[in-house]
Design an enzyme around this catalytic site. Structure first.
Site, PDB file in Angstrom:
ATOM      1  CB  CYS A  60      -0.932   0.010   1.209  1.00  0.00           C
ATOM      2  SG  CYS A  60      -1.953  -1.446   1.312  1.00  0.00           S
ATOM      3  CG  HIS A  98      -6.215   2.260   0.514  1.00  0.00           C
ATOM      4  ND1 HIS A  98      -5.044   2.799  -0.001  1.00  0.00           N
ATOM      5  CD2 HIS A  98      -5.816   1.241   1.348  1.00  0.00           C
ATOM      6  CE1 HIS A  98      -4.004   2.147   0.499  1.00  0.00           C
ATOM      7  NE2 HIS A  98      -4.446   1.198   1.307  1.00  0.00           N
TER       8      HIS A  98
HETATM    9  N1  COA Z   1     -16.554   2.292   3.823  1.00  0.00           N
HETATM   10  C1  COA Z   1     -17.806   2.702   3.567  1.00  0.00           C
HETATM   11  N2  COA Z   1     -18.683   1.990   2.803  1.00  0.00           N
HETATM   12  C2  COA Z   1     -18.234   0.821   2.289  1.00  0.00           C
HETATM   13  C3  COA Z   1     -16.923   0.349   2.502  1.00  0.00           C
HETATM   14  C4  COA Z   1     -16.088   1.136   3.316  1.00  0.00           C
HETATM   15  N3  COA Z   1     -14.842   0.714   3.585  1.00  0.00           N
HETATM   16  N4  COA Z   1     -16.774  -0.819   1.852  1.00  0.00           N
HETATM   17  C5  COA Z   1     -17.940  -1.081   1.233  1.00  0.00           C
HETATM   18  N5  COA Z   1     -18.829  -0.091   1.493  1.00  0.00           N
HETATM   19  C6  COA Z   1     -20.217  -0.034   1.085  1.00  0.00           C
HETATM   20  C7  COA Z   1     -20.411  -0.369  -0.377  1.00  0.00           C
HETATM   21  O1  COA Z   1     -20.476   0.792  -1.182  1.00  0.00           O
HETATM   22  C8  COA Z   1     -21.741  -1.081  -0.367  1.00  0.00           C
HETATM   23  O2  COA Z   1     -22.774  -0.121  -0.279  1.00  0.00           O
HETATM   24  P1  COA Z   1     -24.172  -0.342  -1.048  1.00  0.00           P
HETATM   25  O3  COA Z   1     -24.747  -1.621  -0.481  1.00  0.00           O
HETATM   26  O4  COA Z   1     -24.944   0.904  -0.700  1.00  0.00           O
HETATM   27  O5  COA Z   1     -23.790  -0.462  -2.486  1.00  0.00           O
HETATM   28  C9  COA Z   1     -21.742  -1.854   0.941  1.00  0.00           C
HETATM   29  O6  COA Z   1     -20.854  -1.107   1.798  1.00  0.00           O
HETATM   30  C10 COA Z   1     -21.256  -3.281   0.818  1.00  0.00           C
HETATM   31  O7  COA Z   1     -20.135  -3.285  -0.014  1.00  0.00           O
HETATM   32  P2  COA Z   1     -19.305  -4.579  -0.368  1.00  0.00           P
HETATM   33  O8  COA Z   1     -18.400  -4.236  -1.517  1.00  0.00           O
HETATM   34  O9  COA Z   1     -20.213  -5.756  -0.524  1.00  0.00           O
HETATM   35  O10 COA Z   1     -18.440  -4.742   0.939  1.00  0.00           O
HETATM   36  P3  COA Z   1     -17.493  -5.939   1.253  1.00  0.00           P
HETATM   37  O11 COA Z   1     -18.031  -6.621   2.453  1.00  0.00           O
HETATM   38  O12 COA Z   1     -17.183  -6.746   0.046  1.00  0.00           O
HETATM   39  O13 COA Z   1     -16.149  -5.166   1.666  1.00  0.00           O
HETATM   40  C11 COA Z   1     -14.683  -4.479   3.389  1.00  0.00           C
HETATM   41  C12 COA Z   1     -16.085  -4.380   2.827  1.00  0.00           C
HETATM   42  C13 COA Z   1     -14.582  -3.600   4.619  1.00  0.00           C
HETATM   43  C14 COA Z   1     -14.375  -5.942   3.788  1.00  0.00           C
HETATM   44  C15 COA Z   1     -13.679  -4.032   2.295  1.00  0.00           C
HETATM   45  O14 COA Z   1     -13.953  -2.694   1.945  1.00  0.00           O
HETATM   46  C16 COA Z   1     -12.247  -4.147   2.759  1.00  0.00           C
HETATM   47  O15 COA Z   1     -11.664  -5.250   2.712  1.00  0.00           O
HETATM   48  N6  COA Z   1     -11.627  -3.058   3.172  1.00  0.00           N
HETATM   49  C17 COA Z   1     -10.239  -3.050   3.629  1.00  0.00           C
HETATM   50  C18 COA Z   1      -9.304  -2.932   2.468  1.00  0.00           C
HETATM   51  C19 COA Z   1      -7.883  -3.117   2.905  1.00  0.00           C
HETATM   52  O16 COA Z   1      -7.557  -3.992   3.679  1.00  0.00           O
HETATM   53  N7  COA Z   1      -6.971  -2.306   2.361  1.00  0.00           N
HETATM   54  C20 COA Z   1      -5.568  -2.402   2.676  1.00  0.00           C
HETATM   55  C21 COA Z   1      -5.333  -1.778   3.971  1.00  0.00           C
HETATM   56  S1  COA Z   1      -3.693  -1.990   4.574  1.00  0.00           S
END
Ligand code: COA
Length: 388
Positions: free
Chosen positions: A85, A334
């Protein structure tokens, strides 16, 4: 060795951009930065492009040459830079060193990632590659769960609360609501964060940065070249890159990222500034606890008081220190390889006074902080309107 200037900056909107490929994203950000710099493509002598994992996200490797091709800058040298990242931040650092050393006068530092073409499970698996595959990921650890362990320990040692972590999300979404480039440009309330679905306890959906497509580019130049341009340059006055163990269990502490602490110290020493001199900071809030730890490791909060400080409003826009004015990773998004460059774009716009509704009053000095993995890489840069 002469001074290094930022002479151009540009980025795409961040988000789930299904109608754009990797080439489209980098070409758009690149064209915006070149136009912004008021230079000809022929002036550019080298490219450093941050990208974490195009091979696993979209099956595309050979990203250095792809970027030169997409921006129409072949045959100049183009190098892919990878540090998870922190790929973007490290591309900026490599471009900075290339100009600082006198090797080149004008260099592109870019970052790009296309993450939404695969399912979230595959993204989680790929991001896990930034941790220790053998001892962490193989045993079921994910990035949210690594940061959840840090959060638990911070809560245990310092009394940090889930509400204090939620306050980071509230602040960053408030800033992001003023940023037209943000993936989630809306405000959230403390109650919404606290009641969002659990991802890895104590972290909830709204404590996490999202999965994002996007690209960002800055153009760096030597002082000699920058002084010939009509617009005022922004100067990079500090640059540092440090590393630590890949696995969390090998570190001395779970509540501090040593690589951040050292990179912050080195960059501030080079720049001749202290935390008090900094007007705004774009820090790596991949999870809300990460911003709290960054505030402590960079010296903006006393150890253990990052949570209290964010809750008190100390890091709100135009308060003591404006933190993550772009919305941070949380609200702006991100796209992992692009984030470090987006931070530089935001600070450049802020120091030029071009940040619109999220403008920090009288901003003179800004800091960017980009982390790879759970803290095995940290890159810190300090930018200023003035240079000696
Ligand atoms: N913040 C706000 N809203 C979020 C979000 C976030 N981080 N991630 C997803 N959403 C929203 C989506 O827009 C969607 O909204 P909708 O239903 O109105 O369309 C809903 O939440 C579900 O989205 P979805 O894509 O199905 O979520 P997911 O469960 O597949 O993923 C996380 C959610 C948190 C697991 C994913 O964003 C993630 O893994 N984040 C961390 C990424 C990471 O680790 N980066 C590296 C860091 S070192």
């Amino acid at each position: 060795m002469g001074n290094v200037a930022v002479i151009g900056a540009g980025m795409t909107k961040f988000g789930e951009l299904w109608d754009k490929g990797l080439e489209d994203l980098i070409a758009e950000a690149g064209a915006k930065a070149v136009n912004d710099a008021n230079i000809d493509g022929e002036d550019i002598q080298a490219i450093y492009g941050g990208n974490m994992s195009a091979g696993r996200f979209i099956g595309q490797e050979h990203i250095g040459a792809l970027i030169a091709d997409a921006i129409g800058l072949t045959p100049i040298p183009s190098t892919r830079v990878e540090a998870a990242c922190a790929s973007g931040g490290l591309a900026l650092r490599e471009a900075y060193l290339a100009v600082k050393s006198g090797t080149y006068d004008v260099v592109v530092a870019g970052g790009v990632e296309k993450m939404t073409d695969v399912y979230s499970e595959q993204v989680t698996q790929t991001l896990g590659g930034a941790g220790d595959q053998q001892w962490e990921v193989f045993n079921g650890v994910t990035f949210p769960s690594l940061y959840a362990m840090m959060a638990r320990r911070h809560m245990h040692d310092y009394g940090t609360t889930e509400e204090q972590m939620a306050a980071v999300a509230v602040k960053n979404h408030s800033n992001g609501s003023k940023n037209p480039y943000a993936q989630f440009p809306f405000k959230v309330t403390l109650e919404q964060v606290m009641s969002s679905s659990k991802v890895a306890e104590p972290l909830k959906l709204l404590d996490c940065s999202p999965i994002t497509d996007g690209a960002a580019v800055v153009i760096l130049a030597s002082e000699k070249f920058a002084r010939k341009l009509p617009q005022e340059p922004i100067w990079i006055i500090g640059s540092a890159h440090t590393t630590d163990t890949l696995a969390l269990h090998d570190r001395k502490s779970l509540t501090s990222i040593e690589a951040t602490r050292l990179a912050g110290r080195q960059a501030m020493k080079q720049a001749g500034v202290t935390p008090k001199d900094i007007d705004l900071a774009e820090v790596h809030d991949c999870f809300t606890i990460a911003e709290i730890m960054a505030m402590e490791d960079l010296g903006f909060s006393k150890r253990g008081e990052g949570g209290k400080d964010v809750e008190s409003g100390k890091f709100n826009l135009n308060s003591e220190l404006s933190v993550n004015t772009s919305g941070g990773l949380k609200s702006c998004g991100h796209p992992v390889g692009a984030t470090g460059i987006k931070q530089a774009v935001e600070v450049t716009w802020q120091l030029r006074g071009e940040a619109g509704k999220r403008q920090v009053d009288d901003a003179k000095v800004g800091l960017t902080h980009n982390v790879g993995g759970s803290g095995a890489t940290a890159v810190v840069h300090i930018f200023s309107k003035e240079v000696d």
